[in-house]
Design a protein around this motif. Structure first.
Motif, PDB file in Angstrom:
ATOM      1  N   SER A 230       0.819  -1.218   0.000  1.00 47.50           N
ATOM      2  CA  SER A 230       0.000   0.000   0.000  1.00 47.50           C
ATOM      3  C   SER A 230       0.850   1.264   0.000  1.00 47.50           C
ATOM      4  O   SER A 230       0.398   2.306  -0.476  1.00 47.50           O
ATOM      5  N   SER A 231       2.070   1.177   0.477  1.00 48.48           N
ATOM      6  CA  SER A 231       2.945   2.355   0.475  1.00 48.48           C
ATOM      7  C   SER A 231       3.274   2.809  -0.945  1.00 48.48           C
ATOM      8  O   SER A 231       3.681   3.951  -1.152  1.00 48.48           O
ATOM      9  N   SER A 232       3.083   1.940  -1.941  1.00 45.95           N
ATOM     10  CA  SER A 232       3.369   2.315  -3.330  1.00 45.95           C
ATOM     11  C   SER A 232       2.179   2.986  -4.004  1.00 45.95           C
ATOM     12  O   SER A 232       2.290   3.473  -5.128  1.00 45.95           O
ATOM     13  N   ALA A 233       1.042   3.065  -3.311  1.00 44.05           N
ATOM     14  CA  ALA A 233      -0.182   3.622  -3.897  1.00 44.05           C
ATOM     15  C   ALA A 233      -0.137   5.144  -3.948  1.00 44.05           C
ATOM     16  O   ALA A 233       0.514   5.795  -3.129  1.00 44.05           O
ATOM     17  N   THR A 234      -0.846   5.687  -4.912  1.00 45.21           N
ATOM     18  CA  THR A 234      -1.140   7.111  -4.977  1.00 45.21           C
ATOM     19  C   THR A 234      -2.654   7.236  -5.062  1.00 45.21           C
ATOM     20  O   THR A 234      -3.283   6.626  -5.920  1.00 45.21           O
TER      21      THR A 234
ATOM     22  N   GLU B  97       0.100  10.398  -1.254  1.00 48.56           N
ATOM     23  CA  GLU B  97       0.862   9.155  -1.276  1.00 48.56           C
ATOM     24  C   GLU B  97       0.219   8.165  -0.322  1.00 48.56           C
ATOM     25  O   GLU B  97      -0.195   8.533   0.770  1.00 48.56           O
ATOM     26  N   GLY B  98       0.116   6.913  -0.756  1.00 46.82           N
ATOM     27  CA  GLY B  98      -0.427   5.875   0.102  1.00 46.82           C
ATOM     28  C   GLY B  98      -1.857   5.516  -0.257  1.00 46.82           C
ATOM     29  O   GLY B  98      -2.453   6.087  -1.173  1.00 46.82           O
ATOM     30  N   PRO B  99      -2.408   4.564   0.467  1.00 49.23           N
ATOM     31  CA  PRO B  99      -3.746   4.056   0.157  1.00 49.23           C
ATOM     32  C   PRO B  99      -4.841   5.056   0.514  1.00 49.23           C
ATOM     33  O   PRO B  99      -4.622   5.988   1.283  1.00 49.23           O
ATOM     34  N   ALA B 100      -6.023   4.835  -0.048  1.00 51.14           N
ATOM     35  CA  ALA B 100      -7.165   5.703   0.233  1.00 51.14           C
ATOM     36  C   ALA B 100      -7.546   5.664   1.707  1.00 51.14           C
ATOM     37  O   ALA B 100      -7.979   6.647   2.272  1.00 51.14           O
TER      38      ALA B 100
ATOM     39  N   GLU C  18      -6.115  -3.218   7.626  1.00 49.09           N
ATOM     40  CA  GLU C  18      -6.002  -4.108   6.474  1.00 49.09           C
ATOM     41  C   GLU C  18      -5.989  -3.297   5.174  1.00 49.09           C
ATOM     42  O   GLU C  18      -6.683  -2.296   5.060  1.00 49.09           O
ATOM     43  N   GLN C  19      -5.187  -3.765   4.244  1.00 50.17           N
ATOM     44  CA  GLN C  19      -5.061  -3.125   2.944  1.00 50.17           C
ATOM     45  C   GLN C  19      -5.353  -4.153   1.852  1.00 50.17           C
ATOM     46  O   GLN C  19      -5.272  -5.356   2.082  1.00 50.17           O
ATOM     47  N   ILE C  20      -5.674  -3.667   0.659  1.00 47.05           N
ATOM     48  CA  ILE C  20      -5.863  -4.573  -0.476  1.00 47.05           C
ATOM     49  C   ILE C  20      -4.512  -5.178  -0.826  1.00 47.05           C
ATOM     50  O   ILE C  20      -3.533  -4.466  -1.036  1.00 47.05           O
ATOM     51  N   ILE C  21      -4.459  -6.508  -0.854  1.00 49.55           N
ATOM     52  CA  ILE C  21      -3.207  -7.200  -1.179  1.00 49.55           C
ATOM     53  C   ILE C  21      -3.285  -7.906  -2.527  1.00 49.55           C
ATOM     54  O   ILE C  21      -2.286  -8.396  -3.024  1.00 49.55           O
ATOM     55  N   GLY C  22      -4.475  -7.960  -3.116  1.00 47.26           N
ATOM     56  CA  GLY C  22      -4.622  -8.606  -4.412  1.00 47.26           C
ATOM     57  C   GLY C  22      -6.075  -8.689  -4.808  1.00 47.26           C
ATOM     58  O   GLY C  22      -6.961  -8.195  -4.095  1.00 47.26           O
TER      59      GLY C  22
END
Length: 115
Positions: A51-55, A68-71, A76-80
């Motif tokens: 999730s650290s790679s998300a914009t 920068e980062g998840p919404a 828990e974050q989306i992993i796939g």
């Protein structure tokens, strides 16, 4: 009917690279892939980068904003994800329970709207 399955987990609880625990998880995902690809249900699916790679992007009053980062940071974050062709809501729930993320996180099964 096509479904989107979003896999959620706590990234901080992932097994270490190269650990037996990680290999066990990878084997479980491999077995699930064999199940859904063998039945013809598999349409698409992949893990995603941390999730650290998300914009996160939003537009308000015509102005674009990024962060920068998840919404939704933390937890828990989306992993796939998977896109699977299933015959019914009940089958979607049954398959969601077989996705390894259900045992250490959550799986959201959502019908894809046909336009």
């Amino acid at each position: 009917m096509r479904y989107l399955f979003l896999l959620y987990a706590d990234e901080s609880a992932f097994p270490a690279p190269g650990s037996p625990e990680l290999q066990t998880q990878l084997d479980a995902y491999g077995a699930f892939y064999e199940l859904v690809s063998g039945s013809g249900a598999f349409q698409a699916g992949d893990p995603v980068q941390p999730s650290s790679s998300a914009t996160t992007v939003s537009v308000r009053a015509g102005q674009r904003s990024t962060s920068e980062g998840p919404a939704k940071p933390g937890g828990e974050q989306i992993i796939g994800f998977y896109v699977l062709e299933v015959g019914s809501d009940a089958e979607a729930v049954e398959l969601a329970a077989k996705i390894p993320a259900a045992a250490h996180g959550r799986v959201e099964a959502r019908p894809i709207l046909v336009m």
